[in-house]
Write a protein that holds these residues in place. Sequence first.
Motif, mmCIF file in Angstrom:
data_model
loop_
_atom_site.group_PDB
_atom_site.id
_atom_site.type_symbol
_atom_site.label_atom_id
_atom_site.label_comp_id
_atom_site.label_asym_id
_atom_site.label_seq_id
_atom_site.Cartn_x
_atom_site.Cartn_y
_atom_site.Cartn_z
ATOM 1 N N PRO A 76 -85.592 -12.171 65.453
ATOM 2 C CA PRO A 76 -85.610 -12.728 64.093
ATOM 3 C C PRO A 76 -86.139 -11.725 63.071
ATOM 4 C CG PRO A 76 -87.405 -13.633 65.400
ATOM 5 C CD PRO A 76 -86.546 -12.854 66.347
ATOM 6 N N TYR A 77 -85.561 -11.759 61.893
ATOM 7 C CA TYR A 77 -86.057 -10.909 60.813
ATOM 8 C C TYR A 77 -87.448 -11.390 60.403
ATOM 9 C CZ TYR A 77 -81.359 -8.960 60.317
ATOM 10 O OH TYR A 77 -80.165 -8.325 60.542
ATOM 11 N N LEU A 78 -88.377 -10.461 60.258
ATOM 12 C CA LEU A 78 -89.760 -10.791 59.916
ATOM 13 C C LEU A 78 -89.954 -10.984 58.421
ATOM 14 C CD1 LEU A 78 -91.579 -8.222 62.242
ATOM 15 C CD2 LEU A 78 -91.072 -10.628 62.714
ATOM 16 N N THR A 79 -88.986 -10.495 57.643
ATOM 17 C CA THR A 79 -89.059 -10.567 56.186
ATOM 18 C C THR A 79 -87.675 -10.943 55.654
ATOM 19 O OG1 THR A 79 -88.516 -8.208 56.039
ATOM 20 C CG2 THR A 79 -90.862 -8.793 56.053
ATOM 21 N N SER A 80 -87.563 -11.021 54.336
ATOM 22 C CA SER A 80 -86.261 -11.192 53.691
ATOM 23 C C SER A 80 -85.992 -9.973 52.819
ATOM 24 C CB SER A 80 -86.243 -12.452 52.809
ATOM 25 O OG SER A 80 -86.391 -13.611 53.594
ATOM 26 N N GLY A 81 -84.720 -9.601 52.686
ATOM 27 C CA GLY A 81 -84.342 -8.469 51.846
ATOM 28 C C GLY A 81 -83.377 -8.934 50.764
ATOM 29 N N THR A 82 -83.725 -8.689 49.503
ATOM 30 C CA THR A 82 -82.929 -9.148 48.363
ATOM 31 C C THR A 82 -82.720 -8.003 47.383
ATOM 32 O OG1 THR A 82 -83.999 -11.319 48.572
ATOM 33 C CG2 THR A 82 -82.779 -10.908 46.554
ATOM 34 N N THR A 83 -81.522 -7.905 46.824
ATOM 35 C CA THR A 83 -81.249 -6.852 45.847
ATOM 36 C C THR A 83 -81.938 -7.158 44.526
ATOM 37 O OG1 THR A 83 -79.232 -7.950 45.095
ATOM 38 C CG2 THR A 83 -78.984 -6.364 46.871
ATOM 39 N N THR A 84 -82.450 -6.126 43.850
ATOM 40 C CA THR A 84 -83.026 -6.299 42.516
ATOM 41 C C THR A 84 -82.058 -5.816 41.437
ATOM 42 O OG1 THR A 84 -84.062 -4.111 42.501
ATOM 43 C CG2 THR A 84 -85.342 -5.929 43.440
ATOM 44 N N CYS A 85 -80.957 -5.199 41.870
ATOM 45 C CA CYS A 85 -79.929 -4.690 40.973
ATOM 46 C C CYS A 85 -78.657 -4.520 41.812
ATOM 47 C CB CYS A 85 -80.365 -3.356 40.359
ATOM 48 S SG CYS A 85 -80.676 -2.049 41.576
ATOM 49 N N PRO A 86 -77.497 -4.286 41.205
ATOM 50 C CA PRO A 86 -76.285 -4.045 42.001
ATOM 51 C C PRO A 86 -76.538 -2.922 43.012
ATOM 52 C CG PRO A 86 -75.713 -4.309 39.703
ATOM 53 C CD PRO A 86 -77.215 -4.253 39.762
ATOM 54 N N SER A 87 -76.205 -3.170 44.273
ATOM 55 C CA SER A 87 -76.574 -2.230 45.345
ATOM 56 C C SER A 87 -75.428 -2.018 46.336
ATOM 57 C CB SER A 87 -77.803 -2.747 46.097
ATOM 58 O OG SER A 87 -78.898 -2.922 45.219
ATOM 59 N N LEU A 88 -75.375 -0.808 46.883
ATOM 60 C CA LEU A 88 -74.436 -0.477 47.956
ATOM 61 C C LEU A 88 -75.224 -0.391 49.254
ATOM 62 C CD1 LEU A 88 -72.235 2.307 46.293
ATOM 63 C CD2 LEU A 88 -71.605 -0.070 46.730
ATOM 64 N N VAL A 89 -74.837 -1.199 50.234
ATOM 65 C CA VAL A 89 -75.582 -1.319 51.487
ATOM 66 C C VAL A 89 -74.648 -1.111 52.680
ATOM 67 C CG1 VAL A 89 -76.904 -2.908 52.957
ATOM 68 C CG2 VAL A 89 -77.265 -2.921 50.477
ATOM 69 N N TYR A 90 -75.079 -0.272 53.621
ATOM 70 C CA TYR A 90 -74.346 -0.098 54.882
ATOM 71 C C TYR A 90 -74.976 -1.002 55.939
ATOM 72 C CZ TYR A 90 -71.641 4.006 53.449
ATOM 73 O OH TYR A 90 -70.745 4.841 52.835
ATOM 74 N N TYR A 91 -74.106 -1.625 56.732
ATOM 75 C CA TYR A 91 -74.568 -2.506 57.806
ATOM 76 C C TYR A 91 -74.195 -1.890 59.155
ATOM 77 C CZ TYR A 91 -74.102 -6.287 61.232
ATOM 78 O OH TYR A 91 -74.163 -7.037 62.370
ATOM 79 N N PHE A 92 -75.135 -1.921 60.116
ATOM 80 C CA PHE A 92 -74.923 -1.388 61.464
ATOM 81 C C PHE A 92 -75.271 -2.460 62.488
ATOM 82 C CE2 PHE A 92 -76.002 1.982 58.565
ATOM 83 C CZ PHE A 92 -75.104 3.001 58.860
ATOM 84 N N SER A 93 -74.272 -2.917 63.241
ATOM 85 C CA SER A 93 -74.501 -3.931 64.271
ATOM 86 C C SER A 93 -75.206 -3.306 65.474
ATOM 87 C CB SER A 93 -73.170 -4.532 64.713
ATOM 88 O OG SER A 93 -72.406 -3.547 65.401
ATOM 89 N N ASP A 94 -75.683 -4.149 66.373
ATOM 90 C CA ASP A 94 -76.342 -3.661 67.596
ATOM 91 C C ASP A 94 -75.443 -2.707 68.367
ATOM 92 O OD1 ASP A 94 -78.535 -5.193 66.998
ATOM 93 O OD2 ASP A 94 -78.120 -6.758 68.465
#
Length: 207
Positions: A76-94
């Motif tokens: 489980p994620y221990l925190t939450s992550g939220t954008t504060t402005c328009p953002s480019l995010v890369y996602y990497f699966s297990d």
Amino acid sequence: MHFLRYQWEPYLSYGQLFEFEKNKVVYHQGEAGRGIYYLKNGEIKVTLLSDKGDERIINMVPPGMLFGEHGIHGEPYLTSGTTTCPSLVYYFSDDVIATICRKHPEAAGIYTDSLIYKFRTLAEIIAHLDSPVEQQMAFYLLKLVQENGNASMNQTAFAKYIGTSRITVNKIIQKWKQKGYIELHKREIIIMNFDKIRAIASNPHMD
């Protein structure tokens, strides 16, 4: 933290690129982990929700950093992550992370260093929970400048960092401004006297 920034860049071709608008949640505290993320552009606000339902900002992720490292292998994620402005995010699966680490063994060390850094940050936050508000503010202000190069944060967000009211934060900021410790420029708090702010962070009674 500077030594960790942009170290994951060589592996971005393995990830999926997503574009997020402002104030969009990338991952939620408590949900089963789906993998990890890398911030290419923008800013991520990392928050922790207490058992009482109080939300505290514990980190502001600048571009070039991994985040959500604890959400690997379904943990489980221990925190939450939220954008504060328009953002480019890369996602990497297990599976993708496993492939990267198999082909590039040094990547495992980068991931581990980043994870350790995040756990250390979390421990620092917990250690300061019972400190006087002014001491907490000085500590987090120094931390923001050290990590991001600036303290670009409005007073409402700063209040969530400390777990106090905006009025209390404003009172201390105005006091520091009067004494010449800081200056305000738009959303940014600029430290003018690092020695004084460091002294308050170490011992609030030294002000």
